[in-house]
Design an enzyme around this catalytic site. Structure first.
Site, short mmCIF file in Angstrom:
data_model
loop_
_atom_site.label_atom_id
_atom_site.label_comp_id
_atom_site.label_asym_id
_atom_site.label_seq_id
_atom_site.Cartn_x
_atom_site.Cartn_y
_atom_site.Cartn_z
CD GLN A 93 3.75 -5.11 12.11
OE1 GLN A 93 3.26 -6.10 11.59
NE2 GLN A 93 5.05 -4.89 12.07
CB ILE A 120 -6.08 -13.70 8.03
CG1 ILE A 120 -4.57 -13.88 8.15
CG2 ILE A 120 -6.64 -13.18 9.35
CD1 ILE A 120 -3.80 -12.63 8.00
CB CYS A 160 -2.51 23.32 14.57
SG CYS A 160 -3.46 22.99 16.05
CG HIS A 186 3.69 1.19 12.08
ND1 HIS A 186 3.83 0.13 11.23
CD2 HIS A 186 4.71 1.09 12.97
CE1 HIS A 186 4.89 -0.60 11.59
NE2 HIS A 186 5.44 -0.04 12.65
CB SER A 213 2.73 -9.41 11.23
OG SER A 213 3.99 -8.76 11.28
CB CYS A 221 -1.41 19.83 15.91
SG CYS A 221 -0.16 21.13 16.18
CB CYS A 245 -0.96 25.65 18.59
SG CYS A 245 -0.16 24.34 17.64
#
Ligand code: ZN
Length: 248
Positions: free
Chosen positions: A100, A237, A153, A120, A194, A128, A156
């Site tokens: 995430q 952790i 961009c 995410h 999480s 772009c 484009c």
């Protein structure tokens, strides 16, 4: 309450694990959990995807946040937790990391990019919105900071945005699909840091469990599905994983 040794045993027994990481693994690198008190969203309002697309002032604000590091999402180093996860991948124990996080710290710890499934997106580069062309933040930064140019961009001319999934933006299809496939193929689903409150991401551990995999959760705080897991460790952790997955 389980121990770090129990976690080591569970990992040992697994033939194909999937690691699922959230903000908690990166707080040990100094990246604040954006949902927590004192986190990013308690200090500044999120810019919704629709605002970014329709309002140049919001775009300017978003880029200012990105280039000044105001959100605090990037620019940190991986910690012991990331390196332990990298060992699981390098040893062929974990087939993929579903994350995430947007901080790129799994890749920075040496995990090949194709093993990291980002739900995410990623805050360390831009894409772009029209053609998907990748743009490096460094290349866009000077024009914005010196001349106030909002990036477009180079290929484009479309709108360019950091490669994160913003509020109001739909979940990315390909990573969601891959995450589901990996979840259904694993025999151990290991959640690291999480709080498992954000759906649809929080559905993956349940999917793994329903499919017959073991479910292990390492998180400092209780999660809503602790009662559902085979092993729960309310622990730091980095230290817990360093012990459960020792370096050679
Ligand atoms: Zn483009």
């Amino acid at each position: 309450m389980a121990s770090r040794a129990d976690l080591a045993r569970l990992i040992d027994q697994s033939r194909r694990a999937v690691v699922f990481t959230g903000a908690g693994i990166s707080t040990e690198s100094g990246i604040p959990d954006f949902r927590s008190p004192g986190g990013v969203w308690s200090k500044m309002k999120p810019i919704y995807f629709q605002e970014f697309v329709s309002d140049p002032a919001k775009r300017r604000e978003a880029w200012e946040r990105a280039f000044t590091g105001k959100a605090g999402w990037t620019g940190r180093q991986p910690n012991a937790g990331h390196y332990a996860v990298a060992r699981l991948v390098a040893r062929g124990k974990a087939s993929a990391i579903i994350t995430q996080n947007v901080d790129n710290l799994h890749q920075d710890s040496g995990v090949p990019a194709d093993k990291v499934i980002e739900l995410h997106g990623n805050a360390t580069y831009a894409t772009c919105l029209e053609c998907g062309e990748r743009h490096e933040l460094e290349d866009l930064k000077a024009g914005f900071l010196k001349a106030g140019e909002i990036p477009y961009c180079r290929r484009c001319g479309g709108l360019v945005k950091t490669a994160t999934i913003s509020f109001g933006q739909s979940m990315p299809e390909a990573p969601m699909l891959r995450a589901e496939e990996e979840t259904l193929a694993c025999d151990l689903f290991l959640v690291l840091g999480s709080s498992l409150v954000v759906y649809p991401a929080a559905g993956f551990p349940q999917l793994a469990k329903q499919n017959g995999a073991a479910l292990a959760i390492v998180n400092r705080e209780p999660t809503p599905i602790d009662g559902y897991a085979d092993l729960v460790l309310h622990d730091e952790i980095g230290p817990a994983l360093s012990e459960a997955v020792p370096a050679d």
